[in-house]
Design a protein around this motif. Sequence first.
Motif, PDB file in Angstrom:
ATOM      1  N   ILE A  37      -2.253 -85.560  53.670  1.00  0.00           N
ATOM      2  CA  ILE A  37      -2.663 -84.318  54.313  1.00  0.00           C
ATOM      3  C   ILE A  37      -3.548 -84.687  55.493  1.00  0.00           C
ATOM      4  O   ILE A  37      -4.537 -85.401  55.330  1.00  0.00           O
ATOM      5  N   ARG A  38      -3.191 -84.190  56.679  1.00  0.00           N
ATOM      6  CA  ARG A  38      -4.037 -84.470  57.837  1.00  0.00           C
ATOM      7  C   ARG A  38      -4.081 -83.254  58.753  1.00  0.00           C
ATOM      8  O   ARG A  38      -3.205 -82.411  58.735  1.00  0.00           O
ATOM      9  N   PHE A  39      -5.155 -83.188  59.509  1.00  0.00           N
ATOM     10  CA  PHE A  39      -5.393 -82.101  60.444  1.00  0.00           C
ATOM     11  C   PHE A  39      -5.398 -82.720  61.842  1.00  0.00           C
ATOM     12  O   PHE A  39      -6.397 -83.321  62.248  1.00  0.00           O
ATOM     13  N   PRO A  40      -4.297 -82.602  62.582  1.00  0.00           N
ATOM     14  CA  PRO A  40      -4.178 -83.294  63.872  1.00  0.00           C
ATOM     15  C   PRO A  40      -5.265 -82.948  64.877  1.00  0.00           C
ATOM     16  O   PRO A  40      -5.653 -83.793  65.685  1.00  0.00           O
ATOM     17  N   ASP A  41      -5.779 -81.727  64.851  1.00  0.00           N
ATOM     18  CA  ASP A  41      -6.789 -81.344  65.834  1.00  0.00           C
ATOM     19  C   ASP A  41      -8.213 -81.506  65.324  1.00  0.00           C
ATOM     20  O   ASP A  41      -9.165 -81.087  65.979  1.00  0.00           O
ATOM     21  N   ILE A  42      -8.380 -82.144  64.158  1.00  0.00           N
ATOM     22  CA  ILE A  42      -9.712 -82.418  63.616  1.00  0.00           C
ATOM     23  C   ILE A  42      -9.782 -83.923  63.328  1.00  0.00           C
ATOM     24  O   ILE A  42      -9.368 -84.383  62.262  1.00  0.00           O
ATOM     25  N   PRO A  43     -10.287 -84.696  64.281  1.00  0.00           N
ATOM     26  CA  PRO A  43     -10.311 -86.155  64.128  1.00  0.00           C
ATOM     27  C   PRO A  43     -11.042 -86.598  62.858  1.00  0.00           C
ATOM     28  O   PRO A  43     -12.134 -86.124  62.558  1.00  0.00           O
ATOM     29  N   GLY A  44     -10.408 -87.478  62.122  1.00  0.00           N
ATOM     30  CA  GLY A  44     -11.028 -88.050  60.936  1.00  0.00           C
ATOM     31  C   GLY A  44     -10.960 -87.191  59.690  1.00  0.00           C
ATOM     32  O   GLY A  44     -11.509 -87.561  58.662  1.00  0.00           O
ATOM     33  N   CYS A  45     -10.282 -86.063  59.752  1.00  0.00           N
ATOM     34  CA  CYS A  45     -10.185 -85.180  58.581  1.00  0.00           C
ATOM     35  C   CYS A  45      -8.810 -85.341  57.948  1.00  0.00           C
ATOM     36  O   CYS A  45      -7.791 -84.964  58.532  1.00  0.00           O
ATOM     37  N   PHE A  46      -8.793 -85.919  56.749  1.00  0.00           N
ATOM     38  CA  PHE A  46      -7.530 -86.155  56.053  1.00  0.00           C
ATOM     39  C   PHE A  46      -7.792 -86.268  54.564  1.00  0.00           C
ATOM     40  O   PHE A  46      -8.931 -86.415  54.127  1.00  0.00           O
ATOM     41  N   PRO A  49      -6.290 -77.664  47.347  1.00  0.00           N
ATOM     42  CA  PRO A  49      -7.684 -77.965  46.981  1.00  0.00           C
ATOM     43  C   PRO A  49      -8.217 -79.239  47.645  1.00  0.00           C
ATOM     44  O   PRO A  49      -9.372 -79.278  48.064  1.00  0.00           O
ATOM     45  N   HIS A  50      -7.385 -80.248  47.768  1.00  0.00           N
ATOM     46  CA  HIS A  50      -7.835 -81.485  48.408  1.00  0.00           C
ATOM     47  C   HIS A  50      -8.050 -81.285  49.903  1.00  0.00           C
ATOM     48  O   HIS A  50      -8.989 -81.851  50.479  1.00  0.00           O
ATOM     49  N   ALA A  51      -7.201 -80.469  50.524  1.00  0.00           N
ATOM     50  CA  ALA A  51      -7.366 -80.171  51.947  1.00  0.00           C
ATOM     51  C   ALA A  51      -8.666 -79.405  52.182  1.00  0.00           C
ATOM     52  O   ALA A  51      -9.405 -79.696  53.125  1.00  0.00           O
ATOM     53  N   VAL A  52      -8.956 -78.445  51.329  1.00  0.00           N
ATOM     54  CA  VAL A  52     -10.199 -77.673  51.450  1.00  0.00           C
ATOM     55  C   VAL A  52     -11.405 -78.598  51.291  1.00  0.00           C
ATOM     56  O   VAL A  52     -12.363 -78.532  52.063  1.00  0.00           O
ATOM     57  N   ALA A  53     -11.365 -79.472  50.317  1.00  0.00           N
ATOM     58  CA  ALA A  53     -12.470 -80.407  50.097  1.00  0.00           C
ATOM     59  C   ALA A  53     -12.659 -81.322  51.304  1.00  0.00           C
ATOM     60  O   ALA A  53     -13.788 -81.604  51.713  1.00  0.00           O
ATOM     61  N   ALA A  54     -11.559 -81.779  51.896  1.00  0.00           N
ATOM     62  CA  ALA A  54     -11.655 -82.642  53.081  1.00  0.00           C
ATOM     63  C   ALA A  54     -12.285 -81.892  54.241  1.00  0.00           C
ATOM     64  O   ALA A  54     -13.136 -82.434  54.957  1.00  0.00           O
ATOM     65  N   LEU A  55     -11.907 -80.639  54.433  1.00  0.00           N
ATOM     66  CA  LEU A  55     -12.494 -79.832  55.511  1.00  0.00           C
ATOM     67  C   LEU A  55     -13.977 -79.592  55.286  1.00  0.00           C
ATOM     68  O   LEU A  55     -14.779 -79.662  56.224  1.00  0.00           O
ATOM     69  N   GLN A  56     -14.356 -79.319  54.053  1.00  0.00           N
ATOM     70  CA  GLN A  56     -15.764 -79.092  53.744  1.00  0.00           C
ATOM     71  C   GLN A  56     -16.589 -80.347  54.003  1.00  0.00           C
ATOM     72  O   GLN A  56     -17.674 -80.288  54.589  1.00  0.00           O
TER      73      GLN A  56
END
Length: 61
Positions: free
Chosen positions: A18-27, A38-45
Amino acid sequence: MENHFALVEKETNSAFGIRFPDIPGCFSAADAAEDIVPHAVAALQLWARRTCPLQNPPATK
């Protein structure tokens, strides 16, 4: 409120990536499909806490 999209990738015999292309380092990653969100939400938090510490004051007791 900003909207961001996540890319989910899966190769044979691997976890979901899972990665967020426009948020560097968030995966993140998840072994099961039901754990992707749930893992994506935790990574964003975690990313937000590390990137914007002044916007996340410590909890008071």
